[in-house]
Design a protein around this motif. Structure first.
Motif, PDB file in Angstrom:
ATOM      1  N   ARG A 184       7.150   8.259  -2.525  1.00  0.00           N
ATOM      2  CA  ARG A 184       7.229   7.625  -3.841  1.00  0.00           C
ATOM      3  C   ARG A 184       6.810   8.580  -4.943  1.00  0.00           C
ATOM      4  NH1 ARG A 184       7.706   2.278  -2.197  1.00  0.00           N
ATOM      5  NH2 ARG A 184       6.495   1.855  -0.335  1.00  0.00           N
ATOM      6  N   GLN A 202      -3.102 -12.384  -1.796  1.00  0.00           N
ATOM      7  CA  GLN A 202      -1.953 -12.310  -2.694  1.00  0.00           C
ATOM      8  C   GLN A 202      -2.215 -11.331  -3.824  1.00  0.00           C
ATOM      9  OE1 GLN A 202      -0.817 -16.152  -4.068  1.00  0.00           O
ATOM     10  NE2 GLN A 202       0.285 -16.607  -2.159  1.00  0.00           N
ATOM     11  N   SER A 211      -2.025  -7.841  -2.607  1.00  0.00           N
ATOM     12  CA  SER A 211      -0.679  -7.400  -2.268  1.00  0.00           C
ATOM     13  C   SER A 211       0.135  -7.178  -3.534  1.00  0.00           C
ATOM     14  CB  SER A 211       0.005  -8.389  -1.339  1.00  0.00           C
ATOM     15  OG  SER A 211       0.448  -9.505  -2.070  1.00  0.00           O
ATOM     16  N   ALA A 212      -0.129  -7.990  -4.536  1.00  0.00           N
ATOM     17  CA  ALA A 212       0.512  -7.739  -5.830  1.00  0.00           C
ATOM     18  C   ALA A 212       0.055  -6.389  -6.360  1.00  0.00           C
ATOM     19  CB  ALA A 212       0.141  -8.832  -6.825  1.00  0.00           C
ATOM     20  N   HIS A 213      -1.214  -6.181  -6.189  1.00  0.00           N
ATOM     21  CA  HIS A 213      -1.830  -4.927  -6.582  1.00  0.00           C
ATOM     22  C   HIS A 213      -1.094  -3.743  -5.945  1.00  0.00           C
ATOM     23  CE1 HIS A 213      -5.886  -3.249  -7.842  1.00  0.00           C
ATOM     24  NE2 HIS A 213      -5.075  -2.233  -7.696  1.00  0.00           N
ATOM     25  N   LEU A 214      -0.979  -3.860  -4.641  1.00  0.00           N
ATOM     26  CA  LEU A 214      -0.319  -2.786  -3.903  1.00  0.00           C
ATOM     27  C   LEU A 214       1.130  -2.601  -4.340  1.00  0.00           C
ATOM     28  CD1 LEU A 214      -1.594  -3.169  -0.257  1.00  0.00           C
ATOM     29  CD2 LEU A 214      -1.752  -1.183  -1.763  1.00  0.00           C
ATOM     30  N   ALA A 215       1.812  -3.736  -4.459  1.00  0.00           N
ATOM     31  CA  ALA A 215       3.218  -3.649  -4.837  1.00  0.00           C
ATOM     32  C   ALA A 215       3.367  -2.902  -6.148  1.00  0.00           C
ATOM     33  CB  ALA A 215       3.818  -5.045  -4.967  1.00  0.00           C
ATOM     34  N   GLN A 216       2.535  -3.243  -7.091  1.00  0.00           N
ATOM     35  CA  GLN A 216       2.647  -2.594  -8.389  1.00  0.00           C
ATOM     36  C   GLN A 216       2.263  -1.120  -8.317  1.00  0.00           C
ATOM     37  OE1 GLN A 216       1.650  -4.755 -11.788  1.00  0.00           O
ATOM     38  NE2 GLN A 216       2.446  -3.090 -13.023  1.00  0.00           N
ATOM     39  N   THR A 217       1.201  -0.834  -7.566  1.00  0.00           N
ATOM     40  CA  THR A 217       0.812   0.570  -7.409  1.00  0.00           C
ATOM     41  C   THR A 217       1.979   1.384  -6.903  1.00  0.00           C
ATOM     42  OG1 THR A 217      -1.288  -0.305  -6.645  1.00  0.00           O
ATOM     43  CG2 THR A 217      -0.959   2.053  -6.445  1.00  0.00           C
ATOM     44  N   MET A 218       2.684   0.822  -5.945  1.00  0.00           N
ATOM     45  CA  MET A 218       3.777   1.562  -5.334  1.00  0.00           C
ATOM     46  C   MET A 218       4.922   1.754  -6.308  1.00  0.00           C
ATOM     47  SD  MET A 218       3.734   0.211  -1.437  1.00  0.00           S
ATOM     48  CE  MET A 218       4.501  -1.329  -1.798  1.00  0.00           C
ATOM     49  N   THR A 219       5.309   0.674  -7.002  1.00  0.00           N
ATOM     50  CA  THR A 219       6.441   0.844  -7.917  1.00  0.00           C
ATOM     51  C   THR A 219       6.088   1.813  -9.039  1.00  0.00           C
ATOM     52  OG1 THR A 219       5.737  -1.224  -8.882  1.00  0.00           O
ATOM     53  CG2 THR A 219       7.736  -1.277  -7.555  1.00  0.00           C
ATOM     54  N   CYS A 246      -3.337   0.880 -12.130  1.00  0.00           N
ATOM     55  CA  CYS A 246      -2.231   1.507 -11.408  1.00  0.00           C
ATOM     56  C   CYS A 246      -1.847   2.847 -12.019  1.00  0.00           C
ATOM     57  CB  CYS A 246      -1.006   0.594 -11.401  1.00  0.00           C
ATOM     58  SG  CYS A 246      -1.214  -0.845 -10.363  1.00  0.00           S
TER      59      CYS A 246
END
Length: 469
Positions: free
Chosen positions: A385, A11, A14-22, A334
């Motif tokens: 992105r 988790q 994945s939060a990490h990734l989500a934030q990196t992407m946004t 990030c």
DNA sequence: CTATGGCACGGATT
DNA sequence: AATCCGTGCCATAG
């Protein structure tokens, strides 16, 4: 137990990734907001006065120029790419600063940009709050000099009546590039006619035809027009000719386009660029400097004091404080990652599109995001992105979206534009195809028509080499 | 018969 | 999976 740990870890990442992407897909403006809001709610995040180079994380000297990143590493280097901390891009100042008392004079008109030029003319007639509105409107004009946003939106944003906005628009429309600030060519033409009536002779019913049958006129449907307005074909021809010789459907373009310089207003928003590209010391012979804007000054870091104190936090706060610290360090990480990606992206981009940056639109080479992703060995969506929501200011002071670097048809479009500009007799689309084929460019006739439309060039029979004012 | 725009399809791109 | 882009075909006006 083991399972749960694993799950938590997943988790987290994945939060990490989500934030990196946004974060990667955010513009400098959005980053600024993000940081500001995070700072205000998260006590673990701290903005210090230290000046640290966002690219290599060394301490910056007083002049704010990183001796490591912002200098040429060797003589033959062609570009410098780095992240630069700037918080001095004040949006509102754009208009308010240009003092409004001067007379409009033709000389300066060629040097300043369209928004400033118009604002000078109408400034004296405006209340202060109207100035803000005018500034907003003018800076968000598109390259044809049209207003793109809706009146209602703006009215809501500034908490004023729509009628007030309309008043300001009217003023703008009657300023020098007559008809700027209209919503479409039709409106621009009508403004111009109203202004000209009484000054010169205007063919019968010209205004009526433009107001009621603009679409028909554009498409050359003379029969229908003559039915509706009780005019002979000859009269309609006169009207068309009159428009061609005396009016301009694209006020912004007429004014600046004639001089070969498009104005530099960006077309979707009034954001400031996320990336600056210019020549070192403004000398075109020098390498290109690419500044990726990081809209904060100082250094963003986890508050050490808070971190220490959190170890002996009260029972009920332990969880919350730990959470704060995690969020803070994640955000920082990030941001670093974003900077890193942007630098790498821009490095290959200046390399590939150097000629486009230096010598203009027709030198763009068609590339795709996918190609770049292979080059950098990252996923395609990463490039997507990184390109999304960013704008670049080129050395010629034009502001374009970063996605323009991936425009597959811009080169051909500018060639067509040049062709039409140089033409003696209007070239038909088919003729243009021939010329292009001769140049090794192989596209369909239909496509030429589309490109023409994109550039706002009228069909051959509508343009009698008269787009002069 | 020529010039051009509209619609929509298919493949590439994101 | 959604969107964009070039293009072919057809209708319409001249």
């Amino acid at each position: 137990m083991y399972q749960r740990q694993k799950q938590e870890l997943r988790q987290q990442t994945s939060a990490h990734l989500a934030q990196t992407m946004t974060i990667l897909s955010m513009s400098a403006d959005e980053i600024r907001e993000k940081i500001a809001s995070e700072l205000s709610v998260n006590p673990a995040l701290e903005l210090t006065d230290e000046r640290i180079c966002p690219t290599c994380h060394r301490l910056l000297p007083d002049n704010g120029i990183c001796p490591n990143c912002c200098t040429l590493k060797s003589e033959d280097e062609e570009s410098i790419v780095f992240v630069s901390p700037r918080d001095d891009f004040a949006v509102e100042n754009y208009a308010v600063h240009s003092e409004l008392s001067h007379e409009p004079d033709m000389d300066s008109a060629q040097h300043e940009d369209l928004p400033t030029y118009v604002l000078r003319q109408i400034g004296p007639d405006l209340e202060d709050d109207e100035k803000m509105i005018a500034a907003y409107l003018l800076t968000s004009l598109d390259e044809d000099g049209f207003i793109t946003s809706s009146v209602l939106e703006i009215a809501q944003y500034y908490h004023v009546l729509p009628s007030k906005i309309e008043e300001v628009i009217q003023l703008i429309q009657h300023a020098d590039p007559l008809g700027v600030g209209s919503r479409n060519p039709q409106e621009a033409l009508m403004v111009q006619i109203q202004h000209l009536s009484g000054l010169i002779d205007i063919p019968d019913k010209t205004l009526d035809v433009i107001r009621d049958s603009y679409d028909l006129l554009i498409h050359g449907k003379y029969r229908e027009i003559s039915k509706i307005h009780d005019l002979t074909t000859k009269q309609i021809n006169t009207i068309e000719k009159f428009i061609g010789e005396n009016l301009n459907p694209y006020p912004g373009r007429a004014y600046w386009g004639e001089k070969g310089i498009d104005n530099n207003v960006d077309n979707n928003t009034y954001h400031f660029p996320d990336i600056l590209i210019y020549y070192l010391n403004d000398n075109p012979k020098n390498p290109l400097v690419v500044e990726i804007i990081m809209p904060i000054s100082g250094n963003l870091k986890v508050n050490e004091f808070f971190k220490r104190e959190s170890k002996n936090a009260p029972e009920d706060k332990v969880e919350e404080w730990k959470n704060d610290i995690d969020r803070a360090s994640l955000l920082i990480k990030c941001l670093h990652q974003r900077n890193n990606t942007m630098v790498r992206l821009m490095e290959v981009l200046v390399d590939l599109q150097g000629n486009f940056i230096r010598y203009g639109d027709s030198n763009i080479v068609p590339i795709t995001r996918a190609q770049i992703s292979k080059l950098l060995d990252v996923h395609e969506s990463t490039i997507s992105r990184a390109v999304a929501n960013k704008t670049v200011m080129l050395p010629n002071k034009k502001v374009v979206p970063l996605s323009a670097f991936f425009d597959r048809s811009l080169n051909v479009r500018t060639i067509i534009k040049d062709l039409v500009k140089e033409e003696k007799k209007p070239l038909t689309d088919a003729k243009i195809v021939e010329v292009l084929t001769g140049m090794g460019i192989d596209i369909a006739r239909r496509t030429v028509a589309k490109y023409r439309a994109m550039e706002g060039i009228l069909p051959a029979h509508m343009r009698n080499s008269a787009n002069l004012r």
